[in-house]
Design a protein around this motif. Sequence first.
Motif, short mmCIF file in Angstrom:
data_model
loop_
_atom_site.label_atom_id
_atom_site.label_comp_id
_atom_site.label_asym_id
_atom_site.label_seq_id
_atom_site.Cartn_x
_atom_site.Cartn_y
_atom_site.Cartn_z
N MET A 1 11.44 6.40 15.47
CA MET A 1 10.19 6.98 15.96
C MET A 1 9.56 7.74 14.92
O MET A 1 10.32 8.64 14.17
CB MET A 1 10.60 8.12 17.21
N VAL A 2 8.05 7.77 14.82
CA VAL A 2 7.53 8.44 13.70
C VAL A 2 7.14 9.79 14.35
O VAL A 2 6.56 9.93 15.33
CB VAL A 2 6.34 7.56 13.12
N GLY A 3 7.38 10.94 13.58
CA GLY A 3 6.98 12.36 13.99
C GLY A 3 8.12 12.85 14.90
O GLY A 3 9.05 11.94 15.10
N PRO A 4 7.90 14.24 15.37
CA PRO A 4 8.61 14.86 16.31
C PRO A 4 8.79 13.94 17.39
O PRO A 4 7.55 13.35 17.92
CB PRO A 4 8.02 16.01 16.36
N GLN A 5 9.87 14.10 18.40
CA GLN A 5 10.01 13.52 19.59
C GLN A 5 8.72 13.76 20.67
O GLN A 5 8.51 12.94 21.41
CB GLN A 5 11.31 13.60 20.26
N TRP A 6 8.37 14.94 20.50
CA TRP A 6 7.30 15.64 21.49
C TRP A 6 6.08 14.66 21.34
O TRP A 6 5.34 14.70 22.36
CB TRP A 6 7.10 17.03 21.51
N MET A 7 5.86 14.21 20.29
CA MET A 7 4.56 13.45 20.19
C MET A 7 4.48 12.28 21.14
O MET A 7 3.29 11.95 21.66
CB MET A 7 4.49 12.92 18.59
N ALA A 8 5.46 11.70 21.33
CA ALA A 8 5.49 10.65 22.49
C ALA A 8 4.96 11.01 23.90
O ALA A 8 4.47 10.04 24.49
CB ALA A 8 6.76 10.01 22.57
N GLN A 9 4.85 12.37 24.16
CA GLN A 9 4.39 12.80 25.32
C GLN A 9 3.02 13.47 25.05
O GLN A 9 2.56 13.87 26.23
CB GLN A 9 5.40 13.88 25.75
N ALA A 10 2.54 13.57 23.96
CA ALA A 10 1.12 14.04 23.71
C ALA A 10 -0.04 13.43 24.45
O ALA A 10 -0.14 12.06 24.51
CB ALA A 10 0.74 14.12 22.35
N ALA A 11 -1.04 13.96 24.96
CA ALA A 11 -2.37 13.54 25.56
C ALA A 11 -3.03 12.53 24.51
O ALA A 11 -3.69 11.70 25.20
CB ALA A 11 -3.14 14.59 26.09
N CYS A 12 -2.91 12.90 23.20
CA CYS A 12 -3.66 12.22 22.16
C CYS A 12 -2.83 11.04 22.01
O CYS A 12 -3.63 10.23 20.89
CB CYS A 12 -3.94 13.10 21.15
N ARG A 13 -1.70 10.64 22.35
CA ARG A 13 -0.86 9.65 21.72
C ARG A 13 -1.67 8.35 21.65
O ARG A 13 -1.26 7.59 20.60
CB ARG A 13 0.60 9.47 22.39
N ASP A 14 -2.50 8.03 22.44
CA ASP A 14 -3.29 6.58 22.40
C ASP A 14 -4.54 6.69 21.97
O ASP A 14 -5.39 5.71 22.03
CB ASP A 14 -2.92 5.89 23.79
N LEU A 15 -4.75 7.88 21.28
CA LEU A 15 -6.41 8.06 20.79
C LEU A 15 -6.41 7.83 19.35
O LEU A 15 -5.26 8.04 18.76
CB LEU A 15 -6.65 9.38 21.27
N ASP A 16 -7.54 7.47 18.82
CA ASP A 16 -7.82 7.49 17.37
C ASP A 16 -7.77 8.99 16.84
O ASP A 16 -8.38 9.80 17.27
CB ASP A 16 -9.34 6.79 17.26
N PRO A 17 -6.92 9.14 15.76
CA PRO A 17 -6.56 10.38 15.42
C PRO A 17 -7.76 11.19 14.75
O PRO A 17 -8.21 12.20 14.61
CB PRO A 17 -5.65 10.03 14.31
N CYS A 44 -3.04 18.83 27.50
CA CYS A 44 -1.77 18.05 27.09
C CYS A 44 -0.40 19.08 27.54
O CYS A 44 -0.24 20.29 27.22
CB CYS A 44 -1.80 18.25 25.58
N PRO A 45 0.68 18.17 27.63
CA PRO A 45 1.80 18.79 28.16
C PRO A 45 2.73 19.64 27.10
O PRO A 45 3.56 20.18 27.02
CB PRO A 45 2.61 17.63 28.93
N VAL A 46 2.27 18.75 25.81
CA VAL A 46 3.12 19.52 24.57
C VAL A 46 2.19 20.25 23.56
O VAL A 46 2.58 20.27 22.53
CB VAL A 46 3.91 18.33 24.01
N ARG A 47 1.26 20.81 24.28
CA ARG A 47 0.25 21.44 23.41
C ARG A 47 0.74 22.63 22.59
O ARG A 47 0.62 22.82 21.39
CB ARG A 47 -0.55 22.33 24.35
N ALA A 48 1.90 23.47 23.00
CA ALA A 48 2.61 24.57 22.38
C ALA A 48 3.34 23.89 21.39
O ALA A 48 3.31 24.55 20.09
CB ALA A 48 3.44 25.27 23.28
#
Length: 140
Positions: A1-17, A44-48
């Motif tokens: 997995m690229v990046g920290p594990q919490w990134m998979a739960q991010a609201a932006c995970r499927d958006l264009d960066p 976002c559930p992982v905003r913090a």
Amino acid sequence: MVGPQWMAQAACRDLDPEVFFPIAESGPLREQEVTRAKEVCAGCPVRAQCLAWALDALPYGVAGGLDADERSELRRGGEKIAAEDLTALQRWSLQRGEVIAAGRRALAAGTSRARVAQQFGVSRRTVDRWAAALTVGSVR
């Protein structure tokens, strides 16, 4: 997995960066771009976790619900973002780790221990532990 594990739960995970890096440098267009990015962050559930990461690793763009200027103020130890302002800003969902990191940055920036304790709503003893960790960390 690229990046920290919490990134998979991010609201932006499927958006264009690029959504989080405004093109306009100022004015209404920039405000629209920043607002759009912050709207994604708001739910976002992982905003913090994102904010904690961004405070340490991201000098530009919107992340964790804050733009680069807002994160810069927080990094500077919150002298411009006082405890009452953080409350007004819903304390940006800072969790324990973010509070510790922000408190340590405030100490490193020269903010008094009493001010840090007041600003972050912790005891003076807690601030003394943060300061001790900074001293140990600087020896490495």
